[in-house]
Design an enzyme around this catalytic site. Structure first.
Site, PDB file in Angstrom:
ATOM      1  N   SER A  75     -11.432  23.216 -63.584  1.00  0.00           N
ATOM      2  CA  SER A  75     -12.504  22.600 -64.366  1.00  0.00           C
ATOM      3  C   SER A  75     -12.291  22.909 -65.859  1.00  0.00           C
ATOM      4  O   SER A  75     -11.179  22.765 -66.350  1.00  0.00           O
ATOM      5  CB  SER A  75     -13.843  23.131 -63.863  1.00  0.00           C
ATOM      6  N   ASP A 327     -13.093  13.903 -56.617  1.00  0.00           N
ATOM      7  CA  ASP A 327     -13.763  14.561 -57.737  1.00  0.00           C
ATOM      8  C   ASP A 327     -13.943  13.605 -58.911  1.00  0.00           C
ATOM      9  O   ASP A 327     -12.954  13.094 -59.446  1.00  0.00           O
ATOM     10  CB  ASP A 327     -12.892  15.754 -58.162  1.00  0.00           C
ATOM     11  N   HIS A 352     -13.517  18.943 -56.306  1.00  0.00           N
ATOM     12  CA  HIS A 352     -13.277  19.704 -57.542  1.00  0.00           C
ATOM     13  C   HIS A 352     -12.473  20.981 -57.265  1.00  0.00           C
ATOM     14  O   HIS A 352     -12.903  21.816 -56.482  1.00  0.00           O
ATOM     15  CB  HIS A 352     -14.633  20.043 -58.159  1.00  0.00           C
TER      16      HIS A 352
END
Ligand SMILES: *[C@@H]1O[C@H](CO)[C@@H](O)[C@H](O)[C@H]1NC(C)=O
Ligand SMILES: *[C@@H]1O[C@H](CO)[C@@H](O)[C@H](O)[C@H]1NC(C)=O
Ligand SMILES: *[C@@H]1O[C@H](CO)[C@@H](O)[C@H](O)[C@H]1NC(C)=O
Length: 391
Positions: A75, A327, A352
């Site tokens: 991320s 994602d 994710h």
């Protein structure tokens, strides 16, 4: 002589008044105080801190002086990992950047892509499921038009705080946007506890409740609540639905809010047709205004691109980008092989940063494969760097 002095004084007072009016003295200083520490929350500062830390560790730990260093991140952490290797190749020899949306910026990734992918994750289960959500916004508006309706929804959705004002309705809708988005991010193939405790393939479970898109507003919203229950009450411990808590409170998303208001300006927009959200264009001006009101700062939409290069990363080396196609952040990810040593691995069944989670019997083959390729790259980086210190 006297007149000139008077004019000067008047000018001074006028300027002072203007200043007070424009900046609202009290908030101005309050914000400065907040920024005393928060102002350091930047990606450049974060990378510079890692340089300090790694340099120190290499000198302090016996035998670590010549060790290869590899950055790992998912991320925003994945963005930092990739940028770390780009900016400090002498400190870090390679980077694993998982679900790192380094292209989620102005004029690079279309603002509607993110919402379209969230929607696709739900309509893949059933078109009806996506349509229930698409119809829910108008249903909320129609039900909450009067006092009785506000009370009904408060009760039907077990809300912790009663709905009263239009602002409450906006907050409720924002909560829903976040829940549907979060579910798309964490649609893992096994039970997990990242943003909230959830069953395996949570979207499938949510969608098992969202089956009648043509219902009248009240029954439609009752269905939606059954879906929400999967998200906010999977443990069965929730006493009420708190719309101010959209994810695990330990994540402290204030930090991200500040960064989104400074360097990490990521445009999102929805049209309600190709996605199931309420139509909302990307409005930079109003976004900037809100940032100023909240934090006393104005965003710099091109900062990340100027600082790190946007799509033009061909001069980089030794980075493995991975992206799961479930994602929504993959829309701003690096989805092509940039060079021999800057590669992109696609995990079609991945949410994710699935690859950075521990291995699990229910892992799809694509993530197992991606981890093996990551290992090969890491081995190459170690071999390459160690060779410098061999005779
Ligand atoms: C690091 O490499 C240098 C040069 O090859 C060598 O002299 C030194 O002993 C190495 N240090 C460690 C701790 O391995
Ligand atoms: C959460 O689930 C438990 C167990 O099913 C239930 O008793 C409780 O009422 C639920 N809470 C809410 C707010 O719906
Ligand atoms: C990039 O190259 C690797 C082989 O090194 C391959 O496995 C992968 O599929 C390629 N990625 C893309 C997006 O084509």
């Amino acid at each position: 002589m006297e007149v000139t002095r008077l004019l000067h004084i008047t000018l001074l007072i006028t300027l002072l008044l203007y200043f007070c009016q424009a900046y609202n003295y009290e908030t101005y200083f309050y914000k400065q105080k907040k920024l005393k520490y928060t102002g350091y929350l930047t990606s450049e500062q974060a990378l510079a801190d890692y340089v300090e830390l790694i340099t120190y560790l290499k000198s302090a730990i016996d035998g670590a002086k010549n060790s290869t260093v590899v950055a790992f991140g998912g991320s925003y952490g994945g963005m930092l990992a990739a940028w770390f290797r780009m900016k400090y190749p002498h400190v870090v020899q390679g980077a694993i950047a998982s679900s790192a949306p380094i292209l989620q910026f102005t004029d690079i990734t279309p603002c509607e892509d993110f919402g379209k992918l969230v929607t696709a994750d739900f309509s893949k289960e059933s078109p009806e499921c996506a349509n229930v959500i698409r119809n829910s916004w108008a249903a909320i508006d129609s039900v909450t038009r009067n006092e009785a309706g506000l009370a009904w929804l408060t009760q039907a959705w077990s809300l912790c705080k009663p709905l009263k004002t239009p602002q409450d309705i906006t907050s409720l809708k924002n909560y829903l946007v976040n829940v549907w988005t979060n579910l798309a991010m964490v649609d893992y193939p096994y039970p997990a506890n990242f943003l909230a405790p959830l069953p395996a393939y949570p979207i499938k479970v949510v969608c098992s409740h969202l089956t009648e898109a043509n219902n009248d507003p009240k029954p439609l919203l009752e269905e939606v609540f059954q879906g929400l229950t999967v998200y906010f009450n999977y443990t069965g411990d929730s006493k009420c639905l708190d719309i101010n808590q959209q994810a695990d409170s330990r994540l402290d998303d204030y930090g991200w809010d500040f960064q989104a208001c400074t360097e990490m300006v990521m445009p999102f927009c929805y049209n309600g047709v190709e996605d199931f959200f309420e139509p909302a264009p990307w409005d930079f001006k109003s976004f900037a205004q809100t940032c100023y009101q909240t934090w006393g700062v104005y965003p710099r939409p091109f900062m990340a691109v100027h600082m790190y290069g946007g799509k033009d990363i061909s001069a980089a080396s030794n980075i493995v980008f991975t992206n799961g196609l479930l994602d929504p952040w993959s829309t701003g990810g690096v989805l092509w092989n940039v060079s021999e040593t800057v590669v992109s691995l696609i995990i079609p069944e991945g949410a994710h940063h699935l690859d950075l989670r521990g291995s699990n019997p229910d892992d799809p083959p694509s993530v197992i494969q991606a981890r093996m390729i990551e290992k090969t790259h890491i081995q190459n980086w170690i071999d390459e760097y160690s060779a410098r210190y061999d005779e």
